[in-house]
Motif scaffolding. Structure first.
Motif, PDB file in Angstrom:
ATOM      1  N   ILE A  45       0.913  -1.291  -0.032  1.00 31.43           N
ATOM      2  CA  ILE A  45      -0.027  -0.010   0.077  1.00 31.43           C
ATOM      3  C   ILE A  45       0.870   1.193  -0.015  1.00 31.43           C
ATOM      4  O   ILE A  45       1.740   1.644   1.001  1.00 31.43           O
ATOM      5  CB  ILE A  45      -0.910  -0.201   1.337  1.00 31.43           C
ATOM      6  N   PRO A  46       0.798   2.044  -1.190  1.00 30.59           N
ATOM      7  CA  PRO A  46       1.498   3.319  -1.152  1.00 30.59           C
ATOM      8  C   PRO A  46       0.717   4.259  -0.203  1.00 30.59           C
ATOM      9  O   PRO A  46      -0.398   4.571  -0.403  1.00 30.59           O
ATOM     10  CB  PRO A  46       1.793   3.648  -2.501  1.00 30.59           C
ATOM     11  N   LEU A  47       1.586   4.983   0.670  1.00 34.22           N
ATOM     12  CA  LEU A  47       0.960   6.127   1.415  1.00 34.22           C
ATOM     13  C   LEU A  47       2.086   7.309   1.524  1.00 34.22           C
ATOM     14  O   LEU A  47       3.273   6.872   1.758  1.00 34.22           O
ATOM     15  CB  LEU A  47       0.779   5.494   3.088  1.00 34.22           C
ATOM     16  N   ILE A  60       1.694   8.624   9.234  1.00 37.66           N
ATOM     17  CA  ILE A  60       0.926   8.366   7.974  1.00 37.66           C
ATOM     18  C   ILE A  60      -0.572   8.529   8.271  1.00 37.66           C
ATOM     19  O   ILE A  60      -0.862   7.971   9.170  1.00 37.66           O
ATOM     20  CB  ILE A  60       1.452   6.970   7.163  1.00 37.66           C
ATOM     21  N   VAL A  61      -1.299   8.831   7.189  1.00 38.42           N
ATOM     22  CA  VAL A  61      -2.608   8.950   7.355  1.00 38.42           C
ATOM     23  C   VAL A  61      -3.226   7.931   6.210  1.00 38.42           C
ATOM     24  O   VAL A  61      -3.008   8.020   4.897  1.00 38.42           O
ATOM     25  CB  VAL A  61      -3.289  10.471   7.108  1.00 38.42           C
ATOM     26  N   ILE A  62      -4.194   7.303   7.028  1.00 34.64           N
ATOM     27  CA  ILE A  62      -4.898   5.863   5.902  1.00 34.64           C
ATOM     28  C   ILE A  62      -6.253   6.275   5.970  1.00 34.64           C
ATOM     29  O   ILE A  62      -6.924   6.140   6.809  1.00 34.64           O
ATOM     30  CB  ILE A  62      -4.471   4.575   6.458  1.00 34.64           C
ATOM     31  N   GLN A  63      -6.680   6.144   4.641  1.00 32.87           N
ATOM     32  CA  GLN A  63      -8.242   6.296   4.272  1.00 32.87           C
ATOM     33  C   GLN A  63      -8.885   5.038   3.995  1.00 32.87           C
ATOM     34  O   GLN A  63      -8.217   4.271   3.063  1.00 32.87           O
ATOM     35  CB  GLN A  63      -8.587   7.310   3.505  1.00 32.87           C
ATOM     36  N   ALA A  64      -9.768   4.373   4.650  1.00 32.85           N
ATOM     37  CA  ALA A  64     -10.154   3.040   4.364  1.00 32.85           C
ATOM     38  C   ALA A  64     -10.719   3.200   2.988  1.00 32.85           C
ATOM     39  O   ALA A  64     -11.854   3.896   2.755  1.00 32.85           O
ATOM     40  CB  ALA A  64     -11.353   2.534   5.352  1.00 32.85           C
ATOM     41  N   SER A  68      -7.283  -3.990   1.869  1.00 32.70           N
ATOM     42  CA  SER A  68      -6.043  -4.148   2.621  1.00 32.70           C
ATOM     43  C   SER A  68      -5.993  -2.616   3.332  1.00 32.70           C
ATOM     44  O   SER A  68      -5.674  -2.641   4.385  1.00 32.70           O
ATOM     45  CB  SER A  68      -5.019  -3.740   1.409  1.00 32.70           C
ATOM     46  N   THR A  69      -6.536  -1.493   2.939  1.00 35.02           N
ATOM     47  CA  THR A  69      -6.832  -0.299   3.972  1.00 35.02           C
ATOM     48  C   THR A  69      -7.539  -0.446   4.880  1.00 35.02           C
ATOM     49  O   THR A  69      -7.578   0.040   6.031  1.00 35.02           O
ATOM     50  CB  THR A  69      -7.201   0.952   3.154  1.00 35.02           C
ATOM     51  N   ARG A  70      -8.794  -1.418   4.898  1.00 34.76           N
ATOM     52  CA  ARG A  70      -9.396  -1.654   5.965  1.00 34.76           C
ATOM     53  C   ARG A  70      -8.664  -2.565   7.157  1.00 34.76           C
ATOM     54  O   ARG A  70      -8.884  -2.203   8.382  1.00 34.76           O
ATOM     55  CB  ARG A  70     -10.732  -2.474   5.557  1.00 34.76           C
TER      56      ARG A  70
END
Ligand SMILES: Cc1cc2nc3c(=O)[nH]c(=O)nc-3n(C[C@H](O)[C@H](O)[C@H](O)COP(=O)(O)OP(=O)(O)OC[C@H]3O[C@@H](n4cnc5c(N)ncnc54)[C@H](O)[C@@H]3O)c2cc1C
Ligand code: FES
Length: 281
Positions: A45-47, A60-64, A68-70
């Motif tokens: 996952i690129p972030l 890092i900030v991750i949006q579902a 994979s992001t979930r």
């Protein structure tokens, strides 16, 4: 393993992780990104990097979005990521002096912050525009405000700031005769494309950070290819930041939807399955 020191829930679908990654932090510059993997067999996952602290803690900030992001945002304090590879990509070109509008939408507000901070330190007047569909989805307001000279907000429903899109705020600024030397926009592809169309007639240099599908992140697989100024470029090594007026957004959007069916299937399986956590992609 890369330990999550702190998790902060920003909205129901967005989290901020502070991850111990001293080597990445030592070299990271504004605009660069990392590729993370939850487990050894998980999807890459690129972030984009929000902050790389001197203490070796990476924000890092991750949006579902999909499976994979979930899986990632379900992690908590003390959990670990198998890999954090980076910093990857080219740093954002930073001008000295003048006025720059930085525009963030969705998770794009996070990578806008280090860019705004670096510009601010170079005597640039920074006008920040933070946008979301509704007030509850606005993220990192205090952090963005702290690194800008002026801070403006828009929500689609008018629940905070100006009613409308970030592009309406930008258009209003330009129509009022505000002089902008440059605009830097990071957010959903549709937002970046709309920003490019607002600035194009005025000839205002505009930079965007593209987020095409990526696999290796090293320029070897070719999956992240985009067309910029009629030339094929790889977002992972040549970007992710490009001149918005040169980007072929039609192609970028089409390529972004290439795996929609597979991604939908993976998410459906993930939601049905009770064995969540660090599995194969
Ligand atoms: C350089 C770069 C920086 C990014 N920065 C951030 C960030 O800071 N925060 C954040 O929340 N998201 C960021 N993204 C987007 C994030 O990588 C995707 O949302 C994530 O990979 C989706 O994975 P998924 O399996 O949950 O969703 P899926 O349902 O599998 O995919 C949903 C959407 O995500 C895109 N996508 C899927 N796999 C990838 C992949 N390997 N690489 C890129 N896009 C993919 C697809 O185009 C699709 O439209 C960035 C992407 C890139 C390329
Ligand atoms: S992700 Fe493979 S070439 Fe860019």
């Amino acid at each position: 393993m890369f330990r999550i020191r702190k998790k902060r829930v920003l909205t129901p679908v967005t989290v901020l992780f502070e991850v111990e990654a001293p080597l990445v932090c030592r070299h990271a510059r504004p605009g660069q990104f990392v590729i993370v993997r939850l487990g050894e067999k998980s999807e890459r996952i690129p972030l984009t990097i929000m902050d790389a602290g001197r203490d070796g803690v990476l924000s890092i900030v991750i949006q579902a979005v999909g499976k994979s992001t979930r899986e990632l945002i379900a992690l908590g304090d003390g959990d670990a990521l198998a890999d954090v590879v980076g910093p990857l990509g080219q740093p954002c070109p930073l001008r000295e002096g003048g006025t720059v509008a930085v525009v963030g939408g969705g998770f794009g507000v996070a990578p806008i912050i280090p860019i705004a901070r670096a510009l601010h330190e170079r005597d640039v007047q920074v006008i920040a525009i933070n946008g979301a569909r509704t007030a509850e989805l606005l993220i990192l307001e205090e952090e963005l405000q702290a690194v800008s000279d002026r801070y403006l907000v828009s929500t689609n429903d008018g629940s905070r700031g100006m009613q409308g899109m970030v592009t309406d705020v930008l258009q209003t600024l330009i129509s009022r005769g505000e002089h902008l030397d440059e605009v830097i926009a990071i957010g959903p592809m549709v937002m970046m494309r709309a920003v490019a169309e607002v600035t194009r007639p005025h000839g205002i240099r505009t930079l965007v950070s593209l987020d095409p599908i990526m696999v290796d992140g090293t320029g070897m697989c070719g999956v992240c290819r985009v067309s910029v100024g009629g030339q094929t470029r790889f977002a992972c090594v040549d970007g992710p930041i490009f001149d918005a007026h040169q980007v072929d957004f039609d192609l970028a959007v089409r390529r972004g939807h290439m795996y929609d069916a597979e991604q939908k299937l993976a998410l459906e399986h993930y939601e049905k399955c009770s064995c969540h956590g660090g599995g194969e992609a």
